[in-house]
Write a protein that holds these residues in place. Structure first.
Motif, PDB file in Angstrom:
ATOM      1  N   ARG A   1     -34.525   8.130  -8.142  1.00 54.43           N
ATOM      2  CA  ARG A   1     -33.326   8.709  -7.293  1.00 54.43           C
ATOM      3  C   ARG A   1     -33.111  10.086  -7.257  1.00 54.43           C
ATOM      4  O   ARG A   1     -32.055  10.457  -7.379  1.00 54.43           O
ATOM      5  CB  ARG A   1     -32.145   8.037  -7.761  1.00 54.43           C
ATOM      6  CG  ARG A   1     -31.995   6.291  -7.385  1.00 54.43           C
ATOM      7  CD  ARG A   1     -30.729   5.802  -8.023  1.00 54.43           C
ATOM      8  NE  ARG A   1     -30.320   4.429  -7.686  1.00 54.43           N
ATOM      9  CZ  ARG A   1     -30.158   4.041  -6.460  1.00 54.43           C
ATOM     10  NH1 ARG A   1     -29.471   4.914  -5.551  1.00 54.43           N
ATOM     11  NH2 ARG A   1     -30.038   2.804  -6.127  1.00 54.43           N
TER      12      ARG A   1
ATOM     13  N   GLU B   1     -26.842   4.908  -9.158  1.00 56.17           N
ATOM     14  CA  GLU B   1     -26.298   4.468  -7.765  1.00 56.17           C
ATOM     15  C   GLU B   1     -25.652   5.519  -6.789  1.00 56.17           C
ATOM     16  O   GLU B   1     -25.851   5.430  -5.806  1.00 56.17           O
ATOM     17  CB  GLU B   1     -25.757   3.217  -7.814  1.00 56.17           C
ATOM     18  CG  GLU B   1     -26.412   2.178  -8.427  1.00 56.17           C
ATOM     19  CD  GLU B   1     -25.660   0.634  -8.187  1.00 56.17           C
ATOM     20  OE1 GLU B   1     -24.436   0.733  -7.753  1.00 56.17           O
ATOM     21  OE2 GLU B   1     -26.319  -0.265  -8.386  1.00 56.17           O
ATOM     22  N   ALA B   2     -25.002   6.557  -7.705  1.00 54.33           N
ATOM     23  CA  ALA B   2     -24.231   7.595  -6.864  1.00 54.33           C
ATOM     24  C   ALA B   2     -25.305   8.385  -6.236  1.00 54.33           C
ATOM     25  O   ALA B   2     -25.010   9.208  -5.278  1.00 54.33           O
ATOM     26  CB  ALA B   2     -23.378   8.372  -7.793  1.00 54.33           C
ATOM     27  N   LEU B   3     -26.693   8.399  -6.648  1.00 59.09           N
ATOM     28  CA  LEU B   3     -27.680   9.188  -6.080  1.00 59.09           C
ATOM     29  C   LEU B   3     -28.417   8.513  -4.872  1.00 59.09           C
ATOM     30  O   LEU B   3     -29.059   7.561  -5.074  1.00 59.09           O
ATOM     31  CB  LEU B   3     -28.781   9.746  -7.014  1.00 59.09           C
ATOM     32  CG  LEU B   3     -27.955  10.694  -8.197  1.00 59.09           C
ATOM     33  CD1 LEU B   3     -29.263  10.840  -9.310  1.00 59.09           C
ATOM     34  CD2 LEU B   3     -27.533  12.044  -7.571  1.00 59.09           C
ATOM     35  N   THR B   4     -28.063   8.795  -3.599  1.00 63.53           N
ATOM     36  CA  THR B   4     -28.703   8.179  -2.383  1.00 63.53           C
ATOM     37  C   THR B   4     -29.962   8.979  -1.772  1.00 63.53           C
ATOM     38  O   THR B   4     -30.679   7.921  -1.340  1.00 63.53           O
ATOM     39  CB  THR B   4     -27.590   8.111  -1.369  1.00 63.53           C
ATOM     40  OG1 THR B   4     -27.289   9.342  -0.960  1.00 63.53           O
ATOM     41  CG2 THR B   4     -26.151   7.360  -1.943  1.00 63.53           C
ATOM     42  N   VAL B   5     -30.290  10.155  -1.972  1.00 63.70           N
ATOM     43  CA  VAL B   5     -31.388  10.560  -1.860  1.00 63.70           C
ATOM     44  C   VAL B   5     -32.594  10.523  -2.850  1.00 63.70           C
ATOM     45  O   VAL B   5     -32.483  10.845  -3.774  1.00 63.70           O
ATOM     46  CB  VAL B   5     -31.305  12.148  -1.480  1.00 63.70           C
ATOM     47  CG1 VAL B   5     -32.594  12.816  -0.952  1.00 63.70           C
ATOM     48  CG2 VAL B   5     -30.037  12.485  -0.410  1.00 63.70           C
ATOM     49  N   GLN B   6     -33.444   9.499  -2.369  1.00 58.93           N
ATOM     50  CA  GLN B   6     -34.513   9.129  -3.390  1.00 58.93           C
ATOM     51  C   GLN B   6     -35.830   9.458  -2.545  1.00 58.93           C
ATOM     52  O   GLN B   6     -36.135   9.634  -1.498  1.00 58.93           O
ATOM     53  CB  GLN B   6     -34.389   7.391  -3.370  1.00 58.93           C
ATOM     54  CG  GLN B   6     -32.885   6.940  -3.681  1.00 58.93           C
ATOM     55  CD  GLN B   6     -32.739   5.617  -3.610  1.00 58.93           C
ATOM     56  OE1 GLN B   6     -33.528   4.846  -4.122  1.00 58.93           O
ATOM     57  NE2 GLN B   6     -31.743   5.291  -3.028  1.00 58.93           N
TER      58      GLN B   6
ATOM     59  N   SER C   1     -35.518   9.869   1.106  1.00 57.74           N
ATOM     60  CA  SER C   1     -35.042   8.757   1.748  1.00 57.74           C
ATOM     61  C   SER C   1     -33.778   7.930   1.200  1.00 57.74           C
ATOM     62  O   SER C   1     -33.887   7.911  -0.020  1.00 57.74           O
ATOM     63  CB  SER C   1     -36.438   7.584   2.312  1.00 57.74           C
ATOM     64  OG  SER C   1     -35.905   6.579   2.799  1.00 57.74           O
ATOM     65  N   GLU C   2     -33.217   7.004   1.761  1.00 62.83           N
ATOM     66  CA  GLU C   2     -32.258   6.240   1.224  1.00 62.83           C
ATOM     67  C   GLU C   2     -32.863   4.909   0.799  1.00 62.83           C
ATOM     68  O   GLU C   2     -32.445   4.161   0.168  1.00 62.83           O
ATOM     69  CB  GLU C   2     -31.087   5.921   2.283  1.00 62.83           C
ATOM     70  CG  GLU C   2     -30.057   7.175   2.257  1.00 62.83           C
ATOM     71  CD  GLU C   2     -28.953   6.837   2.840  1.00 62.83           C
ATOM     72  OE1 GLU C   2     -28.645   5.766   3.710  1.00 62.83           O
ATOM     73  OE2 GLU C   2     -28.117   7.732   3.181  1.00 62.83           O
ATOM     74  N   ASP C   3     -34.171   4.646   1.191  1.00 62.69           N
ATOM     75  CA  ASP C   3     -34.803   3.299   0.815  1.00 62.69           C
ATOM     76  C   ASP C   3     -36.343   3.879   0.833  1.00 62.69           C
ATOM     77  O   ASP C   3     -37.101   3.230   1.453  1.00 62.69           O
ATOM     78  CB  ASP C   3     -34.818   2.307   2.118  1.00 62.69           C
ATOM     79  CG  ASP C   3     -34.692   0.967   1.499  1.00 62.69           C
ATOM     80  OD1 ASP C   3     -35.420   0.796   0.234  1.00 62.69           O
ATOM     81  OD2 ASP C   3     -34.305   0.063   2.048  1.00 62.69           O
TER      82      ASP C   3
END
Length: 242
Positions: free
Chosen positions: A28, A173-178, A203-205
């Motif tokens: 993340r 989960e608070a970190l959305t840029v992965q 990316s978020e996914d």
């Protein structure tokens, strides 16, 4: 730096011993493919937690010099003043090694199986490591003369990451840029196909995007082979696009 898997797949081709080595990793944070995965013709190493990229780059260099993976990686940790904050694992042509320092952030842990290692930190729980390992075990092809009847290693490593992510993955989960990355070296291949070294840096996914990047890279290369025989040939007909 979340979770990763390192793999050795020995096989025989034309009577010679060959190996496929690979690493897949996701986190993340952006850009995990730069500091964490390290692969050459002698082994695969992943460095994470409070990441020291030199542990990975020097690790595979030591393997190329003929050291066993246990001796190579333990020597690097012995010389690292911050080893208690590191996770370091990998495989060589023989043997495997997995280390998680006592000061890694929980949940953290590792597993060494037959011809592979998995490690992770800041995870939702041990199921992430276990599911990653199980997904790889279900698809591994070590000992085969070739991989014609199986998906390429890069694809199977992405699937293993996907299984770990489905089990909970990185707990932040608070970190959305992965990000996610996969890299593979095959000693029996005349050249490394483009889909053996892929990254999704932000990316978020990222695992879904890495799987799609793999699909497009493989399809694009195969299309180029079909149309122009050798996509790297500078004399191939121009298409009018870059």
């Amino acid at each position: 730096m979340t979770f990763s898997i390192c793999v050795r797949e020995p096989y025989t081709a034309d009577g010679d011993q060959q190996y496929r080595f690979g690493v897949a990793v996701t986190t993340r944070l952006p850009g995990v493919g730069v500091p964490c995965p390290h692969v050459n013709e002698h082994g695969a190493v992943a460095t994470q937690s409070v990441t020291n990229p030199r542990l990975g780059s020097a690790g595979v260099d030591y393997l190329a010099d003929g050291l066993g993976v246990e001796d190579a990686l333990q020597a690097l940790l012995n010389a690292d003043d911050n080893s208690s904050e590191r996770q370091l694992h990998g495989v060589g042509r023989t043997g495997s090694f997995a280390f998680s320092g006592d000061d890694c952030n929980g949940w953290y842990g590792d597993r060494a199986g037959e011809n592979y290692t998995v490690a992770g930190n800041l995870l939702t729980g041990d199921a992430v490591v276990e599911r990653t390992a199980a997904a790889y075990e279900d698809q591994r092809v070590d000992g085969a003369t070739d991989a014609e009847d199986a998906d390429p290693l890069a694809s199977r490593l992405i699937d293993a990451l996907g299984a770990g992510q489905a089990a909970g993955g990185d707990k932040r989960e608070a970190l959305t840029v992965q990000s996610a990355a996969v890299t593979v070296v095959d000693t029996g291949a005349a050249e490394s196909p483009y889909w053996n070294d892929l990254r999704v840096d932000a990316s978020e996914d990222p695992i879904v995007d890495l799987r799609e990047t793999y699909r497009l890279a493989k399809a694009g290369y195969e299309d180029a082979i079909e149309l122009y025989d050798d996509p790297d040939d500078e004399d191939a007909p121009a298409t009018g696009t870059d």
